[in-house]
Write a protein that holds these residues in place. Structure first.
Motif, short mmCIF file in Angstrom:
data_model
loop_
_atom_site.label_atom_id
_atom_site.label_comp_id
_atom_site.label_asym_id
_atom_site.label_seq_id
_atom_site.Cartn_x
_atom_site.Cartn_y
_atom_site.Cartn_z
N UNK A 1 0.87 -1.16 0.00
CA UNK A 1 0.00 0.00 0.00
C UNK A 1 0.92 1.22 0.00
N UNK A 2 0.80 2.08 -0.99
CA UNK A 2 1.75 3.19 -1.15
C UNK A 2 1.49 4.36 -0.21
N UNK A 3 0.46 4.29 0.61
CA UNK A 3 0.32 5.06 1.86
C UNK A 3 -0.09 6.52 1.76
N UNK A 4 0.57 7.33 0.91
CA UNK A 4 0.35 8.77 1.02
C UNK A 4 0.91 9.48 -0.22
N UNK A 5 0.13 10.41 -0.83
CA UNK A 5 0.62 11.06 -2.05
C UNK A 5 1.88 11.89 -1.83
N UNK A 6 1.99 12.58 -0.68
CA UNK A 6 3.19 13.39 -0.40
C UNK A 6 4.41 12.49 -0.25
N UNK A 7 4.22 11.35 0.38
CA UNK A 7 5.30 10.37 0.53
C UNK A 7 5.78 9.89 -0.84
N UNK A 8 4.85 9.60 -1.72
CA UNK A 8 5.18 9.15 -3.07
C UNK A 8 5.95 10.23 -3.82
N UNK A 9 5.46 11.46 -3.74
CA UNK A 9 6.11 12.57 -4.45
C UNK A 9 7.55 12.76 -3.97
N UNK B 1 -5.63 9.84 -5.17
CA UNK B 1 -4.58 10.86 -5.07
C UNK B 1 -3.19 10.23 -5.17
N UNK B 2 -3.03 9.08 -4.54
CA UNK B 2 -1.75 8.37 -4.61
C UNK B 2 -1.49 7.86 -6.03
N UNK B 3 -2.55 7.41 -6.69
CA UNK B 3 -2.42 6.93 -8.07
C UNK B 3 -1.92 8.04 -8.98
N UNK B 4 -2.45 9.25 -8.80
CA UNK B 4 -2.04 10.37 -9.64
C UNK B 4 -0.61 10.80 -9.31
N UNK B 5 -0.25 10.77 -8.03
CA UNK B 5 1.12 11.12 -7.64
C UNK B 5 2.12 10.13 -8.22
N UNK B 6 1.75 8.86 -8.27
CA UNK B 6 2.65 7.81 -8.75
C UNK B 6 2.80 7.83 -10.27
N UNK B 7 1.72 8.17 -10.97
CA UNK B 7 1.74 8.06 -12.44
C UNK B 7 1.78 9.40 -13.17
N UNK B 8 1.36 10.47 -12.52
CA UNK B 8 1.25 11.76 -13.20
C UNK B 8 0.00 11.87 -14.05
N UNK B 9 -0.88 10.88 -14.01
CA UNK B 9 -2.11 10.89 -14.79
C UNK B 9 -3.25 11.52 -14.00
#
Length: 281
Positions: free
Chosen positions: A143-151, A173-181
């Motif tokens: 589980x990638x947990x958090x969009x800020x963490x991903x960024x 939100x995490x999906x968008x942070x990870x992919x830019x989509x």
């Protein structure tokens, strides 16, 4: 300082932690789980051990002399959303040399959370564990947990998922942070290019899952919300339980959605009663 400010407020104590919540959910559904972590020698640590045992989770908890058991103050706002003030405590001192692999070697899936990849000591342990998992054909879930963490850690996270991970859980939100989509479905497709099973949680809109050429749109279950704490963890529990018990992926998604809704309908992050899921069959 925060503890002193909320001293007079009504409080309740519950066990937490994303991975631990997910394992508790799987155990609630009848699956077998094992948890590895680190606690302090304090009342919170004792409570954590007692509850894991009661929930039927096998555990190996290293006890730390120099730090308290990690804990979090969770503030539930009127819109039923939550904000955390977290003290990671003993958890950040978990070392590779302390890892016990016997439970991992008996497992079908190793489940992780994104925060573990940002803590230096814990990250070393995680890479050690995923190497063992890969060598023994054990699936890896995160589980990638958090969009800020991903960024903050985007290149590392992308490399880790591509090289190691079979099952990915993210919210929109995490999906968008990870992919830019910007599109949820485009993000889902992008994530599925680097893993076997991609799950994007969409809150009250349900979820979408991609495995191979198949995309499943999972409908939400209508329920009166009290708190969203733990809903995503319980969703992951439903999927992982389904994958390890030969449920069709769409059925696992329905179970996950139903189970997550039951968590939203209560205050604790884990189900307090055994889940019956006949309504989704």
């Amino acid at each position: 300082a925060l503890h002193s400010k909320i001293e007079e407020m009504k409080k309740q104590h519950f066990p937490g932690g994303s991975v631990s919540n997910t394992l508790a959910g799987i155990a609630n559904l009848g699956g077998k789980t094992a948890f590895f972590g680190k606690i302090g020698k304090d009342p919170h640590g004792e409570m954590y051990e007692t509850i894991l045992d009661k929930e039927g989770i096998r555990f190996n908890l290293v006890k730390c002399d120099i730090a308290k058991t990690g804990h979090s103050i969770t503030f539930i706002t009127p819109d039923k959303e939550r904000t955390f003030a977290t003290h990671l405590g003993a958890a950040i001192n978990l070392k590779k040399s302390e890892f016990i692999d016997q439970d991992l070697l008996k497992s079908k899936i190793l489940h992780l959370e994104g925060y573990q990849l940002e803590l230096p000591e814990v990250k070393d342990l995680v890479y050690h564990a995923v190497d063992i998992a890969k060598q023994n054909n054990i699936k890896i879930s995160i589980d990638l947990s958090d969009p800020a963490l991903i960024t903050r850690n985007l290149d590392q996270f992308k490399s880790f998922v591509k090289d190691y991970v079979d099952i990915v859980f993210v919210n929109e939100l995490e999906a968008r942070a990870f992919t830019g989509k910007d599109s949820d479905e485009e993000a889902l497709v992008e994530i599925a290019k680097v893993c076997e099973t991609a799950c994007v949680k969409l809150g009250e809109k349900g979820s979408i899952i991609k495995q191979g050429d198949n995309i499943y749109k999972i409908q939400p279950y209508s329920i009166s919300p009290i708190s969203t704490v733990g809903a995503g963890d319980m969703y992951a529990a439903g999927i992982l339980y389904g994958l390890t018990h030969n449920l069709p992926l769409e059925s696992a998604g329905k179970l996950a959605s139903y189970a997550a809704a039951q968590v939203v309908a209560q205050l604790p992050a884990r189900l307090t009663d055994k889940l019956t899921y006949d309504p989704i069959k």
